[in-house]
Design an enzyme around this catalytic site. Structure first.
Site, PDB file in Angstrom:
ATOM      1  N   CYS A   2      -3.437   5.420   0.592  1.00  0.00           N
ATOM      2  CA  CYS A   2      -4.182   6.676   0.511  1.00  0.00           C
ATOM      3  C   CYS A   2      -5.683   6.398   0.479  1.00  0.00           C
ATOM      4  O   CYS A   2      -6.119   5.305   0.149  1.00  0.00           O
ATOM      5  CB  CYS A   2      -3.796   7.417  -0.756  1.00  0.00           C
ATOM      6  SG  CYS A   2      -2.037   7.671  -0.903  1.00  0.00           S
ATOM      7  N   ARG A  27      -6.517   2.866   7.129  1.00  0.00           N
ATOM      8  CA  ARG A  27      -5.691   2.427   6.004  1.00  0.00           C
ATOM      9  C   ARG A  27      -4.245   2.912   6.118  1.00  0.00           C
ATOM     10  O   ARG A  27      -3.375   2.428   5.415  1.00  0.00           O
ATOM     11  CB  ARG A  27      -6.283   2.938   4.695  1.00  0.00           C
ATOM     12  CG  ARG A  27      -7.642   2.329   4.400  1.00  0.00           C
ATOM     13  CD  ARG A  27      -8.261   2.987   3.208  1.00  0.00           C
ATOM     14  NE  ARG A  27      -7.532   2.674   1.984  1.00  0.00           N
ATOM     15  CZ  ARG A  27      -7.869   1.707   1.152  1.00  0.00           C
ATOM     16  NH1 ARG A  27      -8.908   0.974   1.403  1.00  0.00           N
ATOM     17  NH2 ARG A  27      -7.171   1.474   0.068  1.00  0.00           N
ATOM     18  N   TRP A  74      -0.577   8.792   1.902  1.00  0.00           N
ATOM     19  CA  TRP A  74       0.537   8.000   2.431  1.00  0.00           C
ATOM     20  C   TRP A  74       1.692   8.241   1.466  1.00  0.00           C
ATOM     21  O   TRP A  74       1.640   7.841   0.306  1.00  0.00           O
ATOM     22  CB  TRP A  74       0.145   6.519   2.462  1.00  0.00           C
ATOM     23  CG  TRP A  74       1.084   5.635   3.195  1.00  0.00           C
ATOM     24  CD1 TRP A  74       1.105   5.373   4.534  1.00  0.00           C
ATOM     25  CD2 TRP A  74       2.146   4.852   2.628  1.00  0.00           C
ATOM     26  NE1 TRP A  74       2.106   4.488   4.832  1.00  0.00           N
ATOM     27  CE2 TRP A  74       2.761   4.150   3.688  1.00  0.00           C
ATOM     28  CE3 TRP A  74       2.638   4.673   1.335  1.00  0.00           C
ATOM     29  CZ2 TRP A  74       3.836   3.286   3.508  1.00  0.00           C
ATOM     30  CZ3 TRP A  74       3.713   3.815   1.147  1.00  0.00           C
ATOM     31  CH2 TRP A  74       4.296   3.129   2.224  1.00  0.00           C
ATOM     32  N   ASN A 100      -5.083   8.249  -5.709  1.00  0.00           N
ATOM     33  CA  ASN A 100      -4.440   7.087  -5.078  1.00  0.00           C
ATOM     34  C   ASN A 100      -3.688   6.343  -6.171  1.00  0.00           C
ATOM     35  O   ASN A 100      -4.188   6.239  -7.291  1.00  0.00           O
ATOM     36  CB  ASN A 100      -5.476   6.115  -4.499  1.00  0.00           C
ATOM     37  CG  ASN A 100      -6.169   6.665  -3.278  1.00  0.00           C
ATOM     38  OD1 ASN A 100      -5.872   7.761  -2.825  1.00  0.00           O
ATOM     39  ND2 ASN A 100      -7.112   5.892  -2.749  1.00  0.00           N
ATOM     40  N   GLY A 101      -2.534   5.790  -5.830  1.00  0.00           N
ATOM     41  CA  GLY A 101      -1.769   5.025  -6.817  1.00  0.00           C
ATOM     42  C   GLY A 101      -0.479   5.734  -7.171  1.00  0.00           C
ATOM     43  O   GLY A 101      -0.018   6.612  -6.432  1.00  0.00           O
ATOM     44  N   GLU A 481       4.525 -15.773  10.656  1.00  0.00           N
ATOM     45  CA  GLU A 481       3.454 -14.813  10.934  1.00  0.00           C
ATOM     46  C   GLU A 481       3.632 -14.201  12.329  1.00  0.00           C
ATOM     47  O   GLU A 481       3.416 -12.998  12.518  1.00  0.00           O
ATOM     48  CB  GLU A 481       2.088 -15.513  10.789  1.00  0.00           C
ATOM     49  CG  GLU A 481       0.880 -14.704  11.207  1.00  0.00           C
ATOM     50  CD  GLU A 481       0.689 -13.379  10.454  1.00  0.00           C
ATOM     51  OE1 GLU A 481       1.418 -13.125   9.486  1.00  0.00           O
ATOM     52  OE2 GLU A 481      -0.174 -12.603  10.881  1.00  0.00           O
ATOM     53  N   LYS A 485       4.076 -10.177  13.127  1.00  0.00           N
ATOM     54  CA  LYS A 485       3.231  -9.410  14.052  1.00  0.00           C
ATOM     55  C   LYS A 485       4.127  -8.567  14.978  1.00  0.00           C
ATOM     56  O   LYS A 485       3.837  -7.395  15.216  1.00  0.00           O
ATOM     57  CB  LYS A 485       2.327 -10.321  14.901  1.00  0.00           C
ATOM     58  CG  LYS A 485       1.179 -10.953  14.161  1.00  0.00           C
ATOM     59  CD  LYS A 485       0.045 -10.013  13.841  1.00  0.00           C
ATOM     60  CE  LYS A 485       0.088  -9.394  12.492  1.00  0.00           C
ATOM     61  NZ  LYS A 485      -0.112 -10.113  11.296  1.00  0.00           N
ATOM     62  N   GLU A 488       5.740  -5.624  12.955  1.00  0.00           N
ATOM     63  CA  GLU A 488       4.796  -4.583  12.530  1.00  0.00           C
ATOM     64  C   GLU A 488       4.402  -3.622  13.632  1.00  0.00           C
ATOM     65  O   GLU A 488       4.348  -2.426  13.423  1.00  0.00           O
ATOM     66  CB  GLU A 488       3.490  -5.242  12.059  1.00  0.00           C
ATOM     67  CG  GLU A 488       3.497  -5.791  10.691  1.00  0.00           C
ATOM     68  CD  GLU A 488       2.120  -6.340  10.330  1.00  0.00           C
ATOM     69  OE1 GLU A 488       1.662  -7.296  10.980  1.00  0.00           O
ATOM     70  OE2 GLU A 488       1.496  -5.798   9.421  1.00  0.00           O
ATOM     71  N   HIS A 504      21.810 -24.291  10.862  1.00  0.00           N
ATOM     72  CA  HIS A 504      22.342 -23.836   9.568  1.00  0.00           C
ATOM     73  C   HIS A 504      22.592 -22.336   9.555  1.00  0.00           C
ATOM     74  O   HIS A 504      22.752 -21.746   8.492  1.00  0.00           O
ATOM     75  CB  HIS A 504      21.384 -24.243   8.446  1.00  0.00           C
ATOM     76  CG  HIS A 504      21.214 -25.723   8.361  1.00  0.00           C
ATOM     77  ND1 HIS A 504      22.047 -26.526   7.632  1.00  0.00           N
ATOM     78  CD2 HIS A 504      20.333 -26.544   8.965  1.00  0.00           C
ATOM     79  CE1 HIS A 504      21.669 -27.791   7.776  1.00  0.00           C
ATOM     80  NE2 HIS A 504      20.625 -27.822   8.594  1.00  0.00           N
ATOM     81  N   LYS A 603      -2.850  -0.089   5.702  1.00  0.00           N
ATOM     82  CA  LYS A 603      -3.651  -1.304   5.789  1.00  0.00           C
ATOM     83  C   LYS A 603      -3.675  -2.064   4.475  1.00  0.00           C
ATOM     84  O   LYS A 603      -3.474  -3.265   4.440  1.00  0.00           O
ATOM     85  CB  LYS A 603      -5.086  -0.957   6.227  1.00  0.00           C
ATOM     86  CG  LYS A 603      -6.013  -2.164   6.313  1.00  0.00           C
ATOM     87  CD  LYS A 603      -5.547  -3.154   7.367  1.00  0.00           C
ATOM     88  CE  LYS A 603      -6.406  -4.394   7.453  1.00  0.00           C
ATOM     89  NZ  LYS A 603      -5.730  -5.467   8.197  1.00  0.00           N
TER      90      LYS A 603
HETATM   91  C1  AGP Z   1      -0.410  -7.994   7.811  1.00  0.00           C
HETATM   92  O1  AGP Z   1      -0.413  -7.794   9.179  1.00  0.00           O
HETATM   93  C2  AGP Z   1       0.050  -6.850   7.022  1.00  0.00           C
HETATM   94  N1  AGP Z   1      -0.639  -5.665   7.311  1.00  0.00           N
HETATM   95  C3  AGP Z   1       0.304  -7.119   5.563  1.00  0.00           C
HETATM   96  O2  AGP Z   1       1.396  -7.978   5.499  1.00  0.00           O
HETATM   97  C4  AGP Z   1      -0.847  -7.700   4.704  1.00  0.00           C
HETATM   98  O3  AGP Z   1      -1.133  -9.007   5.109  1.00  0.00           O
HETATM   99  C5  AGP Z   1      -0.434  -7.667   3.225  1.00  0.00           C
HETATM  100  O4  AGP Z   1      -0.224  -6.344   2.852  1.00  0.00           O
HETATM  101  C6  AGP Z   1      -1.441  -8.314   2.321  1.00  0.00           C
HETATM  102  O5  AGP Z   1      -2.674  -7.663   2.386  1.00  0.00           O
HETATM  103  P1  AGP Z   1      -3.985  -8.305   1.801  1.00  0.00           P
HETATM  104  O6  AGP Z   1      -4.253  -9.541   2.579  1.00  0.00           O
HETATM  105  O7  AGP Z   1      -5.026  -7.267   2.011  1.00  0.00           O
HETATM  106  O8  AGP Z   1      -3.738  -8.608   0.371  1.00  0.00           O
END
Ligand code: AGP
Length: 608
Positions: A2, A27, A74, A100-101, A481, A485, A488, A504, A603
């Site tokens: 948010c 965000r 959000w 927020n929160g 990673e 990607k 996501e 395995h 974000k």
């Molecule tokens: C990465 O592409 C993601 N959006 C997510 O996994 C992110 O890396 C994670 O939420 C951690 O965020 P930060 O690095 O801002 O702590």
């Protein structure tokens, strides 16, 4: 997640709030809303979907009120509906709150208020706040007292901003484990959950700390800390933020722009730090704790998502270069584990945003242990940057696309320098690695120059439903990673595996419909990876290999090959990941997805 913006002054608040909400769009959110107060006259606008859906209505119908708050929501508690969008209000719509929160005890509070005759219009946890303020206003002499009494009842994490027709000259704000910054102007003041929402208006900011309650007029900022029950003299800091980096320029979206900023990110992360001519690594942010670091015999890294994978790469780097045992944990798991933690262990938090709730909670967990708390953070002035004893900024510049790209590149670049710094010139690898770091931006550029070729290959894979990413050594976290990607932004199934794990279990999934992205760059383990590729080919699995320039032989084994320039084993993951970022990006674009704002994601994950 948010986002919050607030304004008090004599300009039309609606313009400032709308611009601020647009700046916070990256965000991630699913609805937006604004409340405006002009004396006792209030207006509220709320919409599901994008902020631009709100713009026309606000421009047509809103007055020029100089007191305004806005929010991008959000959804957590309650679905994506207009009723659940913020601002939330009390029953007679005289108090407006954005939050927020998460308010953990909201159902208990709601029951109490319903018992007292209050009726609720939304399913949100937030609605208890304006209702509680209303409840206390009936018993207490001032809005400030009622606001603080409400906050004392609330458990959880929050940044809250409230306005009321009863106090039309004041903004009320509070923070606990969720960021909130005041922007200080000339006869006007601003509020935001992220400085990027207000930085075009002022560079002077006050970061609120946990339990701070701020009472803000256009000329004054009064801060009271609830926990310590004392008034605070707010410290005004200057924002160190490059505005132009937050703009899109000629790129079609932020993700592509940020992938293409990899060379600049490496350069900024090493500038004045890894100095080849002097054969030194100088990390100013660690200087104050260099003495303490000599006694550290274990490092626990905590992080989430991409930052966690950067931590897994660092585990290999720090252990081999600095000879210090490293353990990497997801902050969300670390927080609920009971494990021995001696004073000679340092906790190292990695975060792009510096606002990730789980990572912040991990730092809080060890607050009283007397251990050294370090941070590798990108966002300057963020919560994690401020709560750690020492740390190193990534200096990648603002990252706006939800999928982290240049931040990973900068994180690993910084972590390699941390490993070298801890090594203090003892390893034979010290000098060659500093030299290699200096050459790395040019090598990253070589990869970006192949973007069209990577696009052609990626588009051929865009119709598969499943992907496997495999690698060995630092190529293993790089594979994790790469898979993240794809997940996501393409919404496709992708898994990252250590190549040695294939037999395995994962090999059972392989057939002609299940391609593998094999990280097979030059390393002493390359032959073992070849064997894994053979096993996959034998089961008709298509294999796209990532190899080092000059490896012609691998073409015989694989359906497709993408090359990266030759680099040290320690810097390989940085280059490998850039290829996988482009690969995931072009698949997602081919599938028509919004790469900057993938569905269901935000974000920065500021709630648990
Ligand atoms: C990465 O592409 C993601 N959006 C997510 O996994 C992110 O890396 C994670 O939420 C951690 O965020 P930060 O690095 O801002 O702590």
């Amino acid at each position: 997640m948010c986002g919050i913006v607030g304004y008090i002054g004599s300009k039309p608040g609606k313009d400032i709030i709308l611009r601020g909400l647009e700046a916070l769009e990256y965000r991630g959110y699913d609805s937006a809303g604004i409340a405006l107060l002009d004396g006792e006259k209030s207006q509220v606008f709320k919409r599901i979907g994008r902020v631009n859906g709100l713009v026309q209505e606000v421009e047509d119908k809103a007055g020029n009120a100089g007191l305004a708050i806005g929010h991008t929501r959000w959804a957590t508690h309650g679905g994506v509906t207009v009723a659940n969008a913020h601002p939330q209000m009390n029953s007679d719509h005289s108090i407006f709150v954005v939050h927020n929160g998460i308010i953990e005890n909201f159902s208990e509070l709601r029951q109490k208020l319903e018992g007292a005759g209050y009726q609720f219009e939304s399913e949100t946890d937030t609605e208890v706040v304006p209702q509680l303020i209303d409840y206390y206003l009936k018993q207490l002499p001032s809005f400030t007292a009622a606001f603080e009494a409400a906050l004392n009842d609330v458990r959880g994490a929050y940044s809250i901003v409230a306005i009321s027709t009863r106090e039309p000259e004041t903004l009320y704000a509070a923070r606990l484990s969720s960021p909130l910054v005041i922007g200080v102007g000339e006869h006007e003041n601003f509020l935001a959950s992220d400085p990027s929402a207000i930085m075009e208006h002022t560079k002077k900011v006050i970061y609120l700390e946990d339990y701070d309650v701020a009472v803000i007029t256009k000329d004054t900022v009064d801060v009271h800390n609830l926990k310590e029950d004392k008034h605070i003299s707010p410290k005004v800091e200057l924002l160190d933020y490059e505005n132009k980096q937050a703009l899109l320029g000629d790129y079609p979206n932020f993700m592509l722009k940020e992938i293409f900023e990899a060379p600049a990110a490496i350069r900024s992360a090493t500038l004045g730090r890894a100095v080849a001519e002097q054969n030194v690594v100088k990390l100013g942010g660690l200087e104050s704790v260099l003495g303490q670091l000599k006694y550290i015999d274990r490092i626990v890294i905590v992080a989430m998502g991409t930052s966690y994978y950067a931590g897994l790469v660092a585990e290999y780097l720090i252990e081999s270069l600095a000879d210090i045992p490293v353990e990497v944990q997801l902050a969300s798991e670390f927080n609920y584990r009971e494990e021995p933690f001696s004073r000679s262990t340092a906790l190292l938090a990695i975060s792009q945003s510096g606002e990730t709730a789980d990572t912040i909670a991990a730092l809080k967990k060890v607050e009283d242990y007397g251990v050294l708390r370090l941070g590798i953070v990108n966002a300057v002035g963020s919560t994690i940057a401020r709560m750690t004893d020492a740390g190193v900024y990534c200096h990648a510049g603002p990252e706006k696309a939800v999928a982290s790209t240049k931040a990973f590149v900068a994180q690993v670049t910084v972590l390699l320098q941390v490993a070298l710094c801890l090594n203090d010139g003892r390893s034979k690898r010290f000098k060659p690695l500093i030299e290699e770091l200096n050459k790395l931006p040019a090598k990253a550029q070589v990869i970006l120059d192949q973007a069209d070729a990577i696009k052609t290959i990626a588009e051929n894979y865009a119709d598969y439903r499943d992907f496997l990413f495999i690698g060995r050594h630092t190529g293993f976290p790089a594979a994790l990673e790469g898979a993240l990607k794809v997940k996501e932004i393409s919404y496709l199934h992708a898994e990252g595996y250590a190549a040695g794990e294939m037999k395995h279990g994962p090999l059972a999934m392989i057939d002609e419909h299940f391609p593998t992205f094999a990280i097979a760059t030059d390393s002493p383990l390359l032959e073992k990876t070849y064997s894994n590729i053979q096993e996959i080919k034998a089961r008709k699995g298509p294999v796209l290999a990532l190899a080092t320039e000059g490896n012609e032989a691998i073409k015989e084994l694989c359906s497709d090959v993408i090359y990266i320039p030759d680099t040290a084993p320690e810097t390989q993951p940085i280059l490998q990941v850039i290829v996988m970022q482009l690969f995931a990006y072009y698949i997602a674009i081919k599938r028509g997805n919004d790469v900057d704002r993938p569905r269901n994601l935000a974000k920065s994950v500021t709630v648990e």
